[in-house]
Design a protein around this motif. Structure first.
Motif, mmCIF file in Angstrom:
data_model
loop_
_atom_site.group_PDB
_atom_site.id
_atom_site.type_symbol
_atom_site.label_atom_id
_atom_site.label_comp_id
_atom_site.label_asym_id
_atom_site.label_seq_id
_atom_site.Cartn_x
_atom_site.Cartn_y
_atom_site.Cartn_z
ATOM 1 N N GLU A 189 70.707 62.152 62.701
ATOM 2 C CA GLU A 189 69.546 62.886 62.164
ATOM 3 C C GLU A 189 68.483 61.954 62.552
ATOM 4 O O GLU A 189 67.203 62.492 63.192
ATOM 5 C CB GLU A 189 69.528 62.919 60.725
ATOM 6 N N TYR A 234 63.768 62.652 55.228
ATOM 7 C CA TYR A 234 64.670 62.274 56.129
ATOM 8 C C TYR A 234 65.659 61.403 55.209
ATOM 9 O O TYR A 234 65.033 60.745 54.123
ATOM 10 C CB TYR A 234 64.253 61.628 57.264
ATOM 11 N N ASN A 249 71.266 70.019 54.892
ATOM 12 C CA ASN A 249 71.252 69.496 56.196
ATOM 13 C C ASN A 249 72.816 68.860 56.305
ATOM 14 O O ASN A 249 73.085 67.993 56.999
ATOM 15 C CB ASN A 249 70.661 68.020 56.318
#
Length: 996
Positions: free
Chosen positions: A146, A299, A442
């Motif tokens: 990521e 994130y 994710n």
């Protein structure tokens, strides 16, 4: 404010300002050798530059600094507090818009909806790549993936880097290099002071070279927790915390003022004041974000820290590990970390711990298993049905000891247990919902209620938790586990064995001797194995309510049976945060700990890092005069000889309840199954089983005593500091005014006479051997640590400057003074140097004259004669805590190279960062097998052009005695070669910032 933290913004904003520079520099590339057109150390200077600094600087300067009063967990709160800087926000948002338009992976930028409408923000979606290889990736590797995707601009991070990570199963065995940008940096004060000293010194260097000194500023959040300074001077007293803190401030006022100056002089730097807790526990309970939301960009949290036990945060599902202070400084300044894509060991847990078995028993078992398996340089990822049986505190205990089993990380992916812990520790419901929503979307969340996708690992291990039994580790290494039932036999074998990791070579006829003495008018006695220090200490265990409350229950049962710890045992309790105090008081167990001498002495690392304070003079002299092998029992993570206390040659790691039990027994020479731990007032024997709590008893008191409000109230108060801290007065200047008379803070010589031209690559010619070591030389042996010996070169230096012996303080407290630290390098009293033919201590032989000198004096004698030096070493050189001074010190001693059988990961990179050449003997060879004595002169044949050196290439070493052998040069990446070319990582960073 934590505004400039988005690493995705780093890539996008950088591109516009950097591309023109990159293009304009192509003409100069045409005149370079052909190899320079490919990624070489020289071109990496451009490709992985610090361009984010210039792009963000104008924005940052218009935004107020992060305030202790800002609720960083709430993006909405943060945004509300910065409305006055709307133009700056608009510029940053335009940058995000540019990013969305130009990012190589813009098509997978996805919105994360809120359950009640609206959205949390946007994120780069791994499932949107539609690549089946991702489903099989370990969760820890997905975090690296990521980061690479988010930062990808085909400039700093390339699509090829992303592909390497996606193809991890095939690329990891090839030891490929990838760039990585951590989301934040974590410091403690021992490592934080030299880091801030270096930043201040770098500002001066920028200034002298005619550039903008304000370019030296952290570009990611930097959290510095002051926890390494408090010592156990006062114990067994209700007043111990106050008294020890007063002494802490007396000794460290100058350092603390310097750190407080740094928190205002540098942007993005939060300093958590002394008396707040241990850095890793504060990180776990308060600082850890799990998921960042920076201006609408989501994130994963990730962190590198200047303490090797940064890995504790891995238990929270945050990727974190220790790096050297040198690497951390570069990361602060926006330099991408270059790392080898690691292998991942899958560690499957099943079953359930037996009644009475603690998390500490589990972690010592795991440490021994992984040490045996071999996990250096690898990630370890825990999974399996047994995960549900482990609390988050248990996981954090296992993750904490990653350095002891040698792994880069011991990672626990986020699951429902993680979310429960976030709620317990006061994270808001909205934050927890965002964390869960993002990680599920994710594919970074583990739901053990659903069928598990089979993941691929580099190797596999499995442990049934039911196989774990009570144990301790020692007497000199964390991975030397001893089952409790075998402890007495193991102790006697240690007395018999020759001197080594499991031996003291005590003659049979003296093993049973008992020495009687007077302790403040009371009759007392010591023998081999007598416990003289019993410390409940360290982030490893004080973050875990089950073992802390378990210790309280042991103390309670002992008090009720009339048992009492002998007064000459130095007992202490140093919690990792104020939360521990609250639940010990809530449970009513602190009073029993107090009755046994375990009063709270402070909030910091204390005994675990050697800040154990002096033993009573009567105890110390009895040990010294009679050559007693005295013992310390502590709930820490390190027990290398000479670390805990100079007079405790046997040091055992144990759970907090076992620390209390051994304190009551007064000796490690006991079989708890067969021998009584003491007697009641009416003469009845009391056994271990009589004071040991059941798992159910512990669970009940944890349930009733550990409450969410405790975390909230503790951390609401933490950043308010304390009156003594708040009264420290510091200047408002951006450049530090160095005091030449200071013995704490001194301007280091790293950039003296520095120019814009790199010094270039170099070999070594006719160097002498300063030290010749065997295996397992740790950073405790190398780096100055603990107390300053009265006859050492450091003592002489301080005395000459009017510092009295009582004010010497510790090496750790003086890490901001290079003059002190150079003199303390290799000053460990347990140093075994083959040049001394068996003599133990911090000395060496000056080869040309044959004189026996302190290591520092010998090094200076070589330096004054214009001679370089090298070190010969065995396996695992530099193991232990990550310490920048273990590399800075040798550089100041003019050590040019270290030739070893193998290196610890962080220490090897730190040597490179300071311009020292690390070399490895070929497999099966070492100094002894090659017939090297250390009396030779050594030449290392390295090309003078950096373009002619490859990572991991072979080089020839020759001696003046005619011997010649081949070594592997341990520059592991192209970026490390660039550091070597520039004379180290910090000159590399300065030259690149100036070029922008």
């Amino acid at each position: 404010m934590y505004i400039t933290t988005s690493t995705s913004a780093a890539s996008s904003i950088l591109r516009a300002s950097s591309r023109s520079r990159f293009v304009s520099s192509l003409s100069s590339f045409k005149s370079l050798p052909a190899r320079s057109l490919s990624p070489s150390p020289s071109s990496l200077v451009s490709q992985r530059s610090l361009g984010f600094a210039s792009a963000v600087r104008s924005f940052r300067c218009s935004v107020p600094r992060w305030s202790h009063r800002v609720d960083w967990r709430s993006p909405l709160s943060l945004r509300a507090q910065i409305r006055t800087v709307a133009p700056a926000i608009e510029r940053l948002e335009r940058a995000f818009a540019t990013m969305a338009a130009e990012h190589p992976f813009k098509e997978i930028l996805t919105a994360l909806p809120k359950p009640g409408g609206g959205e949390f923000g946007k994120f780069y979606s791994l499932p949107a790549l539609n690549d089946p290889r991702i489903e099989k990736l370990p969760y820890s590797i997905r975090i690296l993936l990521e980061s690479a995707i988010r930062n990808c601009d085909n400039f700093q991070v390339k699509k090829e880097d992303v592909e390497k990570i996606i193809d991890w199963e095939n690329s990891a065995p090839k030891q490929v290099e990838i760039p990585f940008k951590p989301a934040r940096v974590l410091l403690q004060d021992f490592t934080g002071v030299p880091a801030v000293v270096d930043l201040a010194c770098m500002r001066d260097a920028m200034n002298k070279l005619g550039s903008d000194s304000n370019k030296i500023n952290p570009l990611v959040p930097v959290d510095l927790v002051i926890d390494h300074s408090v010592q156990v001077d006062v114990t067994r007293s209700e007043n111990a915390v106050k008294a020890n803190m007063e002494l802490e401030f007396q000794r460290n006022k100058e350092r603390f003022a310097f750190l407080k100056w740094g928190s205002s002089a540098f942007h993005n730097m939060l300093v958590v004041p002394p008396g707040s807790g241990i850095v890793h526990q504060v990180n776990l309970e308060y600082l850890g974000r799990v998921v960042f939301n920076t201006n609408g960009m989501l994130y994963p949290d990730s962190v590198v820290g200047t303490d090797s036990h940064t890995t504790m945060i891995d238990g929270l599902g945050v990727a974190g590990w220790g790096v050297g202070g040198i690497e951390a400084e570069a990361a602060m300044l926006g330099q991408p970390m270059s790392m080898v894509l690691p292998g991942v060991v899958g560690f499957k847990l099943s079953g359930k711990l037996h009644n009475g078995v603690t998390a500490t028993d589990l972690v010592l078992t795991v440490t021994q298993m992984l040490r045996k398996h071999g996990v250096v340089g690898k990630f370890v990822e825990f999974h399996g049905d047994g995960m549900g049986e482990l609390s988050l505190a248990d996981r954090a205990t296992i993750a904490n000891m990653s350095p002891e089993y040698g792994a880069t990380m011991g990672f626990f992916p986020v699951d429902h247990v993680t979310l429960q812990y976030l709620k317990l520790t006061g994270r808001s419901d909205e934050t927890v919902a965002m964390v869960e929503g993002y990680l599920r979307a994710n594919k970074m969340f583990v739901d053990y209620n659903e069928p598990q996708q089979e993941r691929v690992y580099s190797s596999y291990l499995e442990l049934n938790l039911a196989d774990v039994e009570p144990c301790i580790s020692g007497p000199k290494r964390p991975h030397d586990r001893v089952p409790l039932k075998e402890m007495k036999a193991d102790w006697h074998s240690c007395l018999d064995n020759k001197v080594g990791f499991k031996g003291f070579a005590v003659p049979k006829e003296t093993q049973e001797k008992v020495v009687k003495f007077s302790f403040h008018g009371q009759p007392a006695e010591l023998k081999h194995g007598s416990v003289v220090i019993a410390a409940i200490t360290s982030c490893t265990n004080t973050s875990n309510p089950s073992v802390m409350l378990g210790a309280g229950l042991v103390a309670k049962k002992a008090c009720e049976l009339g048992l009492q710890v002998k007064p000459w045992v130095k007992t202490s309790l140093a919690p990792g945060s104020g939360v521990v105090t609250k639940y010990l008081l809530q449970s009513g167990l602190q009073k029993y700990l107090n009755e046994q001498g375990f009063h709270i002495v402070g909030y910091g690392c204390t005994t675990c890092i050697g800040n154990s304070g002096d033993l009573d003079e009567s105890v110390a002299s009895t040990i010294t005069d009679n050559d007693i092998v005295a013992a310390a029992v502590l709930s820490g993570n390190r027990n290398f000889e000479g670390r805990v206390h100079p007079l405790t040659r046997a040091n055992y790691l144990a759970s907090p309840p076992l620390v209390v039990a051994y304190a009551l027994a007064g000796t490690v020479d006991i079989d708890f199954d067969k021998e009584p731990i003491g007697t009641t007032k009416d003469g009845k024997s009391v056994y271990f089983k009589d004071i040991w709590p059941t798992t159910e008893e512990i669970a009940e008191v944890v349930q009733s005593s550990v409450l969410p409000d405790m975390f909230k109230s503790t951390y609401e108060a933490i950043t308010k500091g304390n009156p003594t801290w708040n009264q420290l007065s510091v200047p408002a200047s951006k450049l530090y005014s160095w005091d030449p008379n200071s013995t704490y803070i001194h301007e280091p010589p790293y950039f003296k006479d520095m120019t814009m031209d790199p010094p270039g690559a170099h070999g070594v010619k006719d160097a002498y051997c300063l030290l010749n070591f065997g295996d397992s030389i740790t950073t405790d042996h190398i780096s100055p640590a603990g107390s300053i010996h009265k006859d050492s070169p450091t003592a002489k230096y301080l005395l000459e400057r009017g510092v009295e012996r009582r004010d010497f303080n510790s090496y750790g407290s003086r890490r901001g003074n290079d003059e002190v630290m150079a003199r303390g390098t290799f000053a460990n009293i347990r140093l075994v140097n083959k040049l001394l033919n068996g003599e133990v201590g911090p000395k060496t032989v000056h080869v040309p004259t044959g004189e026996k000198l302190s290591v520092f004096d010998a090094a200076m004698k070589y330096k004054s004669a214009g001679h370089g030096t090298i070190i010969l070493a065995g396996a695992e050189y530099g193991s232990g805590s990550s310490r920048d001074w273990a590399a800075k010190g040798p550089m100041l001693l003019v050590i040019k190279a270290v030739i070893a059988k193998s290196f610890e990961r962080i220490h090897r990179s730190n040597l490179v960062g300071m311009g020292i050449i690390p070399l490895c003997f070929k497999a099966g060879e070492d100094a002894d097998s090659l017939g090297l004595t250390g009396h030779e002169r050594f030449s290392i044949d390295l090309p003078s052009k950096i373009s002619e050196i490859r990572p991991g290439q072979d080089v020839t070493v020759t001696t003046d005695s005619g011997k010649s052998f081949t070594c592997t040069v341990r520059f592991d990446t192209e970026v490390e070669l660039a550091y070597f070319d520039h004379g180290g990582i910090l000159p590399f960073v300065i030259r690149n910032l100036i070029k922008q």
